[in-house]
Every structure is written in structure tokens, then in C-alpha cells.
Design an enzyme around this catalytic site. Structure first.
Site, PDB file in Angstrom:
ATOM      1  N   GLU A 166       0.829  -1.197   0.000  1.00  0.00           N
ATOM      2  CA  GLU A 166       0.000   0.000   0.000  1.00  0.00           C
ATOM      3  C   GLU A 166       0.871   1.257   0.000  1.00  0.00           C
ATOM      4  O   GLU A 166       1.676   1.451   0.911  1.00  0.00           O
ATOM      5  CB  GLU A 166      -0.922  -0.022   1.216  1.00  0.00           C
TER       6      GLU A 166
ATOM      7  N   LEU B 115      -5.977  -1.358  -0.533  1.00  0.00           N
ATOM      8  CA  LEU B 115      -5.880  -1.541   0.913  1.00  0.00           C
ATOM      9  C   LEU B 115      -6.480  -2.897   1.269  1.00  0.00           C
ATOM     10  O   LEU B 115      -7.607  -3.001   1.752  1.00  0.00           O
ATOM     11  CB  LEU B 115      -6.603  -0.422   1.656  1.00  0.00           C
TER      12      LEU B 115
ATOM     13  N   GLU C   5      -4.802  -6.375   2.798  1.00  0.00           N
ATOM     14  CA  GLU C   5      -3.624  -7.131   3.222  1.00  0.00           C
ATOM     15  C   GLU C   5      -3.691  -8.604   2.813  1.00  0.00           C
ATOM     16  O   GLU C   5      -2.662  -9.198   2.456  1.00  0.00           O
ATOM     17  CB  GLU C   5      -3.451  -7.001   4.733  1.00  0.00           C
TER      18      GLU C   5
ATOM     19  N   GLN D 251       1.704  -1.843   6.054  1.00  0.00           N
ATOM     20  CA  GLN D 251       2.014  -0.513   6.578  1.00  0.00           C
ATOM     21  C   GLN D 251       2.344  -0.514   8.060  1.00  0.00           C
ATOM     22  O   GLN D 251       3.205   0.234   8.512  1.00  0.00           O
ATOM     23  CB  GLN D 251       0.863   0.457   6.304  1.00  0.00           C
ATOM     24  N   PHE D 252       1.632  -1.319   8.843  1.00  0.00           N
ATOM     25  CA  PHE D 252       1.907  -1.474  10.265  1.00  0.00           C
ATOM     26  C   PHE D 252       1.605  -2.911  10.656  1.00  0.00           C
ATOM     27  O   PHE D 252       0.764  -3.564  10.044  1.00  0.00           O
ATOM     28  CB  PHE D 252       1.059  -0.519  11.117  1.00  0.00           C
TER      29      PHE D 252
ATOM     30  N   ILE E 167      -1.618  -6.481   9.797  1.00  0.00           N
ATOM     31  CA  ILE E 167      -1.218  -7.722   9.147  1.00  0.00           C
ATOM     32  C   ILE E 167      -2.206  -8.862   9.385  1.00  0.00           C
ATOM     33  O   ILE E 167      -2.166  -9.887   8.691  1.00  0.00           O
ATOM     34  CB  ILE E 167       0.200  -8.128   9.614  1.00  0.00           C
TER      35      ILE E 167
ATOM     36  N   PRO F  87      -5.378  -9.554   8.675  1.00  0.00           N
ATOM     37  CA  PRO F  87      -6.131 -10.147   7.568  1.00  0.00           C
ATOM     38  C   PRO F  87      -5.299 -11.073   6.691  1.00  0.00           C
ATOM     39  O   PRO F  87      -5.852 -11.917   5.982  1.00  0.00           O
ATOM     40  CB  PRO F  87      -6.620  -8.925   6.776  1.00  0.00           C
TER      41      PRO F  87
ATOM     42  N   HIS G 174      -1.316   0.507  15.402  1.00  0.00           N
ATOM     43  CA  HIS G 174      -0.065   0.944  14.783  1.00  0.00           C
ATOM     44  C   HIS G 174       1.159   0.640  15.642  1.00  0.00           C
ATOM     45  O   HIS G 174       2.270   0.958  15.252  1.00  0.00           O
ATOM     46  CB  HIS G 174      -0.101   2.455  14.516  1.00  0.00           C
TER      47      HIS G 174
END
Length: 326
Positions: free
Chosen positions: A29, A58, A60, A82-83, A87, A89, A129
Site C-alpha cells: 500500500e 488496501l 492485506e 504498513q503497520f 497484518i 487479515p 499501529h
């Protein structure tokens, strides 16, 4: 050699390996046009083009599924989440397909890919995050879990991860992304996976840690040294598979061990290290091993982050308890 930050070392390693191997593909992403949320992939789209640096929706689970398909067909995807809190999903793909591909095909196929993600607290981020859930992946057979803690180790370990024939979960401590600079030669030399790095030698106590907690652990070791306690500091670096030989050799010398990690206490990787230490090195111990960790709570918002992250004081207090143990 230029002095660079950890995030710049990540970018440098990606660039080197993409130049060296046309099968390396970047996806995730905002990794292309925007260069990633932390700018880890900045400039790669301009150099390598949209066929090798791909912005994804977007989604995952889709990112992980794409990476599986790419890897079994001869590409080497390096996918960014991204964070770490995003993760989840992708766990279905990671646990049921990525980790099992070699076993499922009896070695006919492997799954050479890298999943990169920032992890850990300390950057004043909102919920999801700041997680440190490395134990989820360390518990899964077939995955290698790697955590750099300096620019030089980030560069060398990421190169090794990309070149590895099996899947690697590459966890990047976001709190250290721009914390310090270090001279890093862009020479393509990988560091070994599956081994610990001894960052400081000592003979009174062994401090075992990884990721962003290297910062507090080394700070605690400096303070302890001023009071006559010499701590050996070990950066685990690869938490799966664990290099227990280095830890056991150190504890054989010091007789004491404190394991420090930011993840919650219960069922964290520290528990595995302590369990193996007791099983294999019991008679080297002068005191029971201790763990200094995050708490069994959701990572708090920015105002409470410092209370959650293990502090130098908590590490020093644990060491002092071991030094006083009779």
C-alpha cells in the site's frame, strides 16, 4: 561510506537487490508513488518502473496472496504491510499457504518472499499501529522471523532475507527508523541469519533483547557499568529459529540472564528463551532468569506509551535483583 538511518538502510538494501536481481518485486500500500508510509521505498518506482514497484489496494490478504503466487512462479516479492497491526487479515495466507508451501509440495516448490512491516510503540501512533506480535509468527513452523536493530544490521539482514529460499517475516522497529545514523557500505554483503549478535561483552549478567529495546538495554548496560556491573548485551536478531547456543554460552559465563522485549509478557518470545535456558543451562544459573516486558494490555495511546515500553530503570532493577540473589 555514508552515514544513514535504519530506514535509509532498508531503502539501500532494496535498491541494491533490485539492481542485482530482476526477479525482485516490491508491492504494498502506497509503496510506489508515495514511497511508503515511512518512505522506505522512496525513489524505487522512478528507478525500476511500475512493473517492479506496485501500489496495491488496501487489502492485506490480497497482498499476501499475490506474493504467494509470485513466489511460486519464480519471482521474489518483497511485500510491505504498513503497520504490524494491519497484518492480521493476511494471517490466513501466511499460516495456511506461505509457511506450508515447501512441506505441502514435498520440496517441489518453495516460497521465497519477504513480508516487511514496521512494529512496536514509541511513535505516538493510534491503535493498531504499535503492536509487537512477533510471537504469532515465531510459533508458526515454516516461517523465519528477523528483527534488525541498527542501520548496518537492517541492510545486511534484509539482503539475506531476500536471498533466502524460504519466507521471511521482516519486522522493522519503527521507533529506530530515524533514531541514529551509522556508516553502512552499499556493498551487497549480507549478514548471517539465525545467529545472535553480541553488542557488548560482560561477565556479570546477560541481557537478551531485539528490535527497539536494544536502545534501552544498551543504556541500562552503560548505567550498570558505572556501578561495577558488567552486562553482556545480545541482540537476538533472528527470533525464529533461535540461536540459543550464543545465549547459553553467555549465561555459562555470567550465570544470570534478563530477557527484555516490548511485546506482552504472556507467551512472548522471552518465555521461550527462558524455557530453553532452564532446560539446557540450569546448572549455569546463579539466579532465576527474569523477563522485563510490555504488559498484558493493549498498547496504550501516546500519553501512556512511555509507561508501557520497558524502561532502563525496569531493566536495571531486574539486574540488581539478580545480583542480590543468594
Amino acid at each position: 561510506m555514508a552515514e544513514i538511518t535504519l530506514i535509509e538502510a532498508i531503502n539501500q538494501a532494496l535498491r541494491y537487490e533490485m539492481q542485482a536481481n530482476p526477479n525482485v518485486i516490491i508491492l504494498g500500500e502506497d509503496v510506489a508513488k508515495n514511497g511508503g508510509v515511512f518512505r522506505a521505498t522512496i525513489g524505487l518506482l522512478d528507478q525500476f518502473g511500475p512493473e517492479r514497484v506496485l501500489d496495491t489496494p488496501l487489502a492485506e490478504s490480497m497482498i499476501a496472496g499475490l506474493a504467494v503466487g509470485m513466489s511460486v512462479r519464480g519471482l521474489i516479492p518483497v511485500a510491505e504491510f504498513q503497520f504490524m497491526g494491519f497484518i492480521y487479515p493476511a494471517l490466513d495466507e501466511i499460516i495456511n499457504h506461505v509457511s506450508r508451501m515447501r512441506n505441502r509440495t514435498r520440496g517441489r516448490l518453495s516460497c521465497p518472499l519477504v513480508f516487511r512491516t514496521p512494529f512496536g510503540a514509541g511513535i505516538h501512533a493510534p491503535e493498531h499501529h504499535s503492536e509487537s506480535t512477533e510471537a504469532y509468527f515465531a510459533h508458526t513452523p515454516g516461517l523465519r522471523v528477523v528483527v534488525p536493530s541498527s542501520p548496518a544490521r537492517a541492510y545486511g539482514l534484509l539482503l539475506a532475507a531476500i536471498r533466502n529460499p524460504d519466507p521471511v517475516i521482516f519486522l522493522e522497529p519503527s521507533r529506530l527508523y530515524r533514531y541514529a545514523k551509522q556508516e553502512v557500505a552499499d556493498d551487497g554483503k549480507a549478514l548471517p541469519l539465525d545467529v545472535c549478535f553480541t553488542l557488548r561483552t560482560g561477565d556479570d549478567v546477560t541481557l537478551v533483547t531485539w528490535g527497539a529495546m536494544i536502545k534501552e538495554t544498551l543504556g541500562a548496560a552503560d548505567t550498570l557499568a558505572k556501578h561495577g556491573v558488567n552486562a553482556e548485551v545480545i541482540d537476538v536478531a533472528t527470533i525464529k529459529p533461535l540461536d540459543m547456543n550464543t545465549v547459553l554460552s553467555s549465561v555459562e559465563k555470567t550465570g544470570r540472564c534478563v530477557v527484555i522485549h516490548e511485546a506482552p509478557l504472556t507467551c512472548g518470545v522471552g518465555a521461550e528463551i527462558v524455557a530453553q535456558l532452564v532446560e539446557k543451562g540450569l546448572f549455569s544459573l546463579k539466579a532465576p532468569p527474569e523477563r522485563v516486558t510490555g504488559f498484558d494490555t493493549i498498547v496504550p495511546y501516546a500519553r501512556m506509551e512511555k509507561q508501557y515500553i520497558p524502561s532502563e530503570k525496569r531493566i536495571i532493577d531486574a539486574v540488581n535483583r539478580l545480583m542480590e540473589y543468594a
